[in-house]
Design a protein around this motif. Sequence first.
Motif, PDB file in Angstrom:
ATOM      1  N   GLN A 134     -14.367 -65.321 -14.901  1.00 21.32           N
ATOM      2  CA  GLN A 134     -15.674 -65.482 -15.534  1.00 21.32           C
ATOM      3  C   GLN A 134     -15.669 -64.994 -16.987  1.00 21.32           C
ATOM      4  N   LEU A 135     -14.842 -64.016 -17.305  1.00 18.61           N
ATOM      5  CA  LEU A 135     -14.687 -63.606 -18.704  1.00 18.61           C
ATOM      6  C   LEU A 135     -14.082 -64.741 -19.525  1.00 18.61           C
ATOM      7  N   TYR A 136     -13.141 -65.436 -18.900  1.00 15.83           N
ATOM      8  CA  TYR A 136     -12.515 -66.589 -19.565  1.00 15.83           C
ATOM      9  C   TYR A 136     -13.558 -67.686 -19.818  1.00 15.83           C
ATOM     10  N   ILE A 137     -14.412 -67.946 -18.827  1.00 15.28           N
ATOM     11  CA  ILE A 137     -15.444 -68.982 -18.966  1.00 15.28           C
ATOM     12  C   ILE A 137     -16.432 -68.612 -20.068  1.00 15.28           C
ATOM     13  N   GLU A 138     -16.830 -67.354 -20.101  1.00 12.80           N
ATOM     14  CA  GLU A 138     -17.755 -66.903 -21.148  1.00 12.80           C
ATOM     15  C   GLU A 138     -17.149 -67.111 -22.536  1.00 12.80           C
ATOM     16  N   ASN A 139     -15.853 -66.890 -22.628  1.00 20.81           N
ATOM     17  CA  ASN A 139     -15.164 -67.011 -23.910  1.00 20.81           C
ATOM     18  C   ASN A 139     -15.178 -68.450 -24.432  1.00 20.81           C
ATOM     19  N   GLU A 141     -17.274 -70.838 -23.463  1.00 23.74           N
ATOM     20  CA  GLU A 141     -18.621 -71.413 -23.508  1.00 23.74           C
ATOM     21  C   GLU A 141     -19.491 -70.822 -24.605  1.00 23.74           C
ATOM     22  N   LYS A 142     -19.078 -69.685 -25.170  1.00 25.26           N
ATOM     23  CA  LYS A 142     -19.993 -68.953 -26.052  1.00 25.26           C
ATOM     24  C   LYS A 142     -20.275 -69.682 -27.360  1.00 25.26           C
ATOM     25  N   LYS A 155     -12.182 -76.227 -22.582  1.00 27.69           N
ATOM     26  CA  LYS A 155     -13.626 -76.252 -22.356  1.00 27.69           C
ATOM     27  C   LYS A 155     -14.043 -77.549 -21.668  1.00 27.69           C
TER      28      LYS A 155
END
Length: 709
Positions: A134-139, A141-142, A155
């Motif tokens: 989830q940290l990877y996804i946040e990175n 998507e931000k 992405k």
Amino acid sequence: MSFLEKIRKKTWLILLFTGISLISFILDPNILLNFFSKNPNIIGKVNGENIYLKEYVDCFQFLKRFRQGETDLNLKNEAWKLLIHEKSLNQQAIKLGIESTDKEFWKAVEKQSIYSQLIDFNDDKGNIDMNKFQLYIENIEKNSKISNPQLEDEKNIWLYEKKSIPKRIIAKKYVEMLMYGLNPTNVEAELNHRNKNIFSVIDYVFLPYSEIDRKYNIYPIKKSETCNFFKNQKKVYRKEDLRYLSFVIFKSVPSFNDKKNMEYDIKKLFNKLKSSNQNYDIVSNESEKPFDSNFYIKKHLPIFLQYFVEKNPKVGTMFGPVNEDNIYIIAKLTGKKMIYDSVLSSHILISHKNAIRSSNKRTKKEAEKIAKSLYNEIKNNPYKFNSLIFKKSDDFINVKKNKGSLGWIKYENQNPIQTFDIFSSKNKKGTIGFTETKFGFHIIRIDDQKNPEFAYQFGLIIKTLTPSKETGNLIHKNVMHFMKENKYSNLNLFINNARKKKYDTIFLEEIKKNQWNIHSIDTELDKEIINWCFDRKRKKGDKRIFITQNKDYIIAYLSDIIKKGISIKKMEDHFFPFIFDEKMKKFMFKMMKPMNKEINLENIASHFFKKVRKSCKVNFYDSMIDHYNEPKVVGSIFSLSLNKTSKPLFGENGIFFVKLIKYNDFNQKPSYSYSEIEFLNNELRKDFLEKLGNILVEKSKIKDFRKNM
């Protein structure tokens, strides 16, 4: 190896996601032609549900990346089929109220997504670490825009998975529901396990059919043999009423001079549009499509125009000319403005008796007077808007449920607000507007806005190169000359003469009376041609010229008339394998007769100059004898007596003589496991899903707009 490359190495996951990145897209003018129409992003429907251009392009582009060597046409058709299957399956599931939850989504990410296969996210136990993931996804998507091409690709992969996983969950639930009670039983798993472990050891002599035929000349089949077989099988091979047509096609294509003249005209138009400010007049007068005054945000433009505005965002820049399949395209960036991609708004509706869904009896003039009075009052005192919604709005259901709010409206899903452009960056939050729609008069307030970005307007000139009058006359002259020269030609001479002239030909197309189209030509005249060839007055050898809407000439030649009944000639190829089998059995009986009771593998091998192949292990599961797939022969082996030579066993590839040396009965109860049941379940699921998909597609109402583009 980068993370992206690890994903790409998972080629077995190709059909799990089809939307990686749109690196490039082969320019298809048909898509461009349709882009500036009423529904530019919709290329088809499945039971009323839209198939969007972006879905189709994503799927095609992904298949193209991993299946190099295949034609674009095949890949586009494959992409189309995948989308139809996906939508028809999910539609049935949703009808039954099947849904996916957030919990199921993240469980699927953890267990079944492409990310669960990558060690980058694994914990010490080999499972996916969801916190790390989830940290990877946040990175990724931000940021709304990512400059790093690799991160952009990653992405896009995540966005596709995020969108497709719920569909896969729903589809899986639907299939499991339908398969309830169809799962393999313990008995089936035991039998499957038993078949894998029961085996026989044999010695054998193998005589390939090809070698027997070459040495003993078995294959030539006499006409009398065909007739005798046919007499015994009349009921099986009875045929319906048929016609066989052959065609010579004269394509109405522009000449070299036509193309040269068009290129000269297009060049002039390009320069004229480039240097003029009268974009509307030039496009309206010169293009086959009217000027489209709409503005489109970048992501909803065709791929090639997306790249164009990235490199040439200045108003007045030109695109083209482009020529594909005799369609010439010129585009000019005629407008550019800042808009909000999403707008939250509220409204007060004043309806009248002529408005849609209105029970109000006031006249349109009375409604307009009331609405304008309210608009002026609210313009002077904006704080009154909320209270007046409850007192004055005729949108009673909306008032009750949403207090007048129209919700977030996306730019691409906008309803015509006509004179008040709620998406324009000129209209700030809190702006009050007045407009009229088919529902009545509206006082609209902009409550919130987000995602500002540019929207683009294009002036598009489209010209289709068609044959000139001179070229058309020449084509007509060639058709009439060919017909005159071949007035008395038989079929073979007729077709050969056409091929010498390099005209398109179609040889012996089978036609049924009740069919509606002829696959090989596929024109609006198909049914007329079918009716012509089935006319009672028609006789073999008749010819007729048909002219299509686009001025193609089709000469139809009635090659054969098959009356309702049976035709030996048309069925001979089907007869031959059966006749050959009978001849082979008679031949072997004749060859074996002199051996009398001395039939053993050594004698047979000596007689046919072959070697005895020793100690071959066979079982039911794979039905292989060495490298030959022979299920029929393997089945017969398990019924043989030990140490006795079999009679000739006729297989798929040749004749086997077999001696059973050892038989392992595997009497002990097999220790089959859950994996055996799961294996059978996967096989059953795969077969069931394929058949279910085909049935759903067959029963669905599918509209394909690609042909109209």
